[in-house]
Design a protein around this motif. Structure first.
Motif, short mmCIF file in Angstrom:
data_model
loop_
_atom_site.label_atom_id
_atom_site.label_comp_id
_atom_site.label_asym_id
_atom_site.label_seq_id
_atom_site.Cartn_x
_atom_site.Cartn_y
_atom_site.Cartn_z
N THR A 223 0.87 -1.18 0.00
CA THR A 223 0.00 0.00 0.00
C THR A 223 0.90 1.23 0.00
O THR A 223 2.12 1.12 0.18
N HIS A 224 0.33 2.40 -0.15
CA HIS A 224 1.15 3.61 -0.31
C HIS A 224 1.99 3.94 0.92
O HIS A 224 3.05 4.56 0.79
N ASP A 225 1.55 3.54 2.13
CA ASP A 225 2.38 3.79 3.31
C ASP A 225 2.72 2.51 4.07
O ASP A 225 3.25 2.57 5.18
N GLY A 226 2.40 1.34 3.47
CA GLY A 226 2.76 0.06 4.06
C GLY A 226 1.76 -0.49 5.06
O GLY A 226 1.88 -1.63 5.50
N THR A 227 0.75 0.32 5.46
CA THR A 227 -0.23 -0.17 6.43
C THR A 227 -1.53 -0.54 5.72
O THR A 227 -1.81 -0.10 4.61
N GLY A 228 -2.33 -1.36 6.39
CA GLY A 228 -3.55 -1.89 5.81
C GLY A 228 -4.57 -0.81 5.48
O GLY A 228 -4.70 0.19 6.21
N ILE A 229 -5.29 -1.01 4.40
CA ILE A 229 -6.30 -0.07 3.94
C ILE A 229 -7.68 -0.69 4.10
O ILE A 229 -7.90 -1.84 3.70
N ARG A 230 -8.61 0.07 4.68
CA ARG A 230 -9.98 -0.41 4.88
C ARG A 230 -10.98 0.67 4.47
O ARG A 230 -10.64 1.85 4.38
N ASP A 231 -12.21 0.24 4.29
CA ASP A 231 -13.31 1.13 3.89
C ASP A 231 -14.07 1.52 5.15
O ASP A 231 -14.85 0.72 5.70
N TYR A 232 -13.84 2.74 5.65
CA TYR A 232 -14.48 3.21 6.87
C TYR A 232 -15.75 3.97 6.52
O TYR A 232 -15.74 4.85 5.66
N ILE A 233 -16.84 3.63 7.22
CA ILE A 233 -18.14 4.23 6.94
C ILE A 233 -18.72 4.78 8.24
O ILE A 233 -18.64 4.14 9.30
N HIS A 234 -19.30 5.98 8.15
CA HIS A 234 -19.90 6.59 9.34
C HIS A 234 -21.11 5.78 9.79
O HIS A 234 -21.95 5.39 9.00
N VAL A 235 -21.19 5.55 11.09
CA VAL A 235 -22.27 4.71 11.64
C VAL A 235 -23.65 5.30 11.36
O VAL A 235 -24.63 4.55 11.22
N VAL A 236 -23.75 6.62 11.24
CA VAL A 236 -25.05 7.22 10.92
C VAL A 236 -25.44 6.93 9.47
O VAL A 236 -26.60 6.62 9.18
N ASP A 237 -24.47 6.99 8.55
CA ASP A 237 -24.74 6.56 7.17
C ASP A 237 -25.20 5.11 7.15
O ASP A 237 -26.12 4.73 6.42
N LEU A 238 -24.54 4.29 7.96
CA LEU A 238 -24.90 2.87 8.04
C LEU A 238 -26.32 2.70 8.57
O LEU A 238 -27.11 1.91 8.03
N ALA A 239 -26.66 3.44 9.60
CA ALA A 239 -28.01 3.38 10.17
C ALA A 239 -29.06 3.77 9.13
O ALA A 239 -30.10 3.12 9.00
N ILE A 240 -28.78 4.83 8.38
CA ILE A 240 -29.71 5.25 7.33
C ILE A 240 -29.85 4.16 6.28
O ILE A 240 -30.94 3.94 5.74
N GLY A 241 -28.76 3.43 6.02
CA GLY A 241 -28.84 2.29 5.10
C GLY A 241 -29.83 1.24 5.55
O GLY A 241 -30.53 0.63 4.72
N HIS A 242 -29.95 1.03 6.85
CA HIS A 242 -30.93 0.07 7.37
C HIS A 242 -32.36 0.56 7.19
O HIS A 242 -33.25 -0.22 6.88
N VAL A 243 -32.56 1.86 7.40
CA VAL A 243 -33.89 2.43 7.17
C VAL A 243 -34.28 2.28 5.70
O VAL A 243 -35.41 1.89 5.37
N LYS A 244 -33.33 2.55 4.81
CA LYS A 244 -33.59 2.41 3.37
C LYS A 244 -33.86 0.94 3.01
O LYS A 244 -34.71 0.64 2.15
#
Length: 336
Positions: A223-244
């Motif tokens: 990776t560009h700095d040697g450390t692991g890359i993950r997809d971080y998502i805001h918990v409120v966006d996630l909560a809205i995803g459940h409503v949808k």
């Protein structure tokens, strides 16, 4: 008609309850409080001005589940309840298989008995295993590298089989990536038991002085700095995803798997530097060897969520980090 939220006092569950109450939905929470605090209910009421019905019970308790469905006029279920620590699942696999898989079976049998066929299941990107290249797409083969991931995979298969066997069922398996952040009020947020298993609560506890320093597992990834890359998502966006997803169940039959992620990757060191910036605190860290099973880069293809649920992640990384710091600095010891 009411919505049943299993595990509704937990991290993602509580934020989803806030979104549902804010949308004037009638909510019933069932939770055994093994990984959460009863004080969450007071915080939810402070945010929304509304109090959800709360039932302290275990989804593995068949009699309690039958009583719950007989008492409340439940139309749909969002199923969060489950144990979720990867390391703990390797040390105590029977507890994970019993709680997560058996609990889901009891829940599904109670739902079927009371003719409740709408379900949103809290799955995980861990079901993509180690061998798929990002961006991860729902059609990719699935696998698991630990008992926790295996329980998610098993439950997904149960749900696909159930929907195939009975056309009454409408089910969405939401595969989410790395939830972080907190409600903007700072009243609810992630409050892990003991030493955090996930990166951001660990970073936040270092910043607030509860932990001495962070361990960064590996700096030699491709990776560009040697450390692991993950997809971080805001918990409120996630909560809205459940409503949808609940809304989408009205038109959907059968069982679908849908990713909830931003489609962007952020490295461990980018998280650390970003958190130092929003908090004004130094985050000391040591580089230690990689963990077995960790891979360099994991992020979502979230196009299906946009097409099927009319959902996109809206909040940027700086908001995720700022909201996490607001929660942790206001609640240095969590809910205690």
């Amino acid at each position: 008609m009411a919505l049943l939220i299993t595990g509704g006092t937990g991290y993602i569950g509580s934020h989803t309850v806030v979104e549902l109450l804010s949308a004037d939905q009638e909510v019933v929470i069932v939770d055994n409080l093994s990984n959460s605090s009863i004080k969450v209910l007071q915080r939810i009421e402070q945010i929304t001005g509304k109090t959800p019905v709360f039932v302290e019970s275990d989804i593995c308790d068949r009699v309690a589940m039958d009583v719950l469905f007989s008492t409340y006029n439940i139309d749909s279920v969002i199923h969060f309840a489950g144990l979720k620590a990867v390391g703990e699942s390797c040390q105590n696999p029977l507890s994970y298989y019993h709680n997560n898989v058996t609990g889901t079976l009891v829940l599904l049998e109670s739902m079927a008995k009371h003719q409740v066929y709408n379900l949103v299941f809290s799955s995980s990107a861990t079901v993509y295993g180690e061998h798929n290249a990002s961006p991860l797409v729902e059609s990719m083969p699935t696998s698991a590298t630990n008992p926790y991931g295996q329980t998610k995979l098993m439950i997904e298969q149960i749900l696909f089989d159930l929907a195939a066997s009975d056309p009454n069922w409408s089910i969405i398996n939401l595969r989410y990536f790395n939830p972080i952040g907190a409600h903007e009020s700072g009243l609810i947020g992630e409050n892990p038991n003991g030493i955090p298993n996930n990166l951001l609560p660990y970073v936040a506890q270092v910043a607030v002085g509860r932990l001495e320093k962070l361990q960064v597992f590996g700096d030699d990834y491709d990776t560009h700095d040697g450390t692991g890359i993950r997809d971080y998502i805001h918990v409120v966006d996630l909560a809205i995803g459940h409503v949808k997803a609940l809304l989408a169940l009205q038109q959907l039959k059968g069982c679908r798997a849908i990713n909830l992620g931003t489609g962007n990757g952020t490295s461990v060191l980018e998280i650390v530097k970003g958190f130092e910036s929003v908090s004004g605190k130094d985050i000391p860290y040591d580089i230690v060897p990689r963990r077995s099973g960790d891979i360099a880069t994991v992020y979502a293809n979230a196009q299906l969520a946009h097409q099927t649920l009319d959902w996109r992640a809206e909040k940027k990384l700086v908001e995720m980090l700022t909201d996490t710091w607001r929660w942790q600095s206001k609640n240095p010891n969590g809910f205690e």
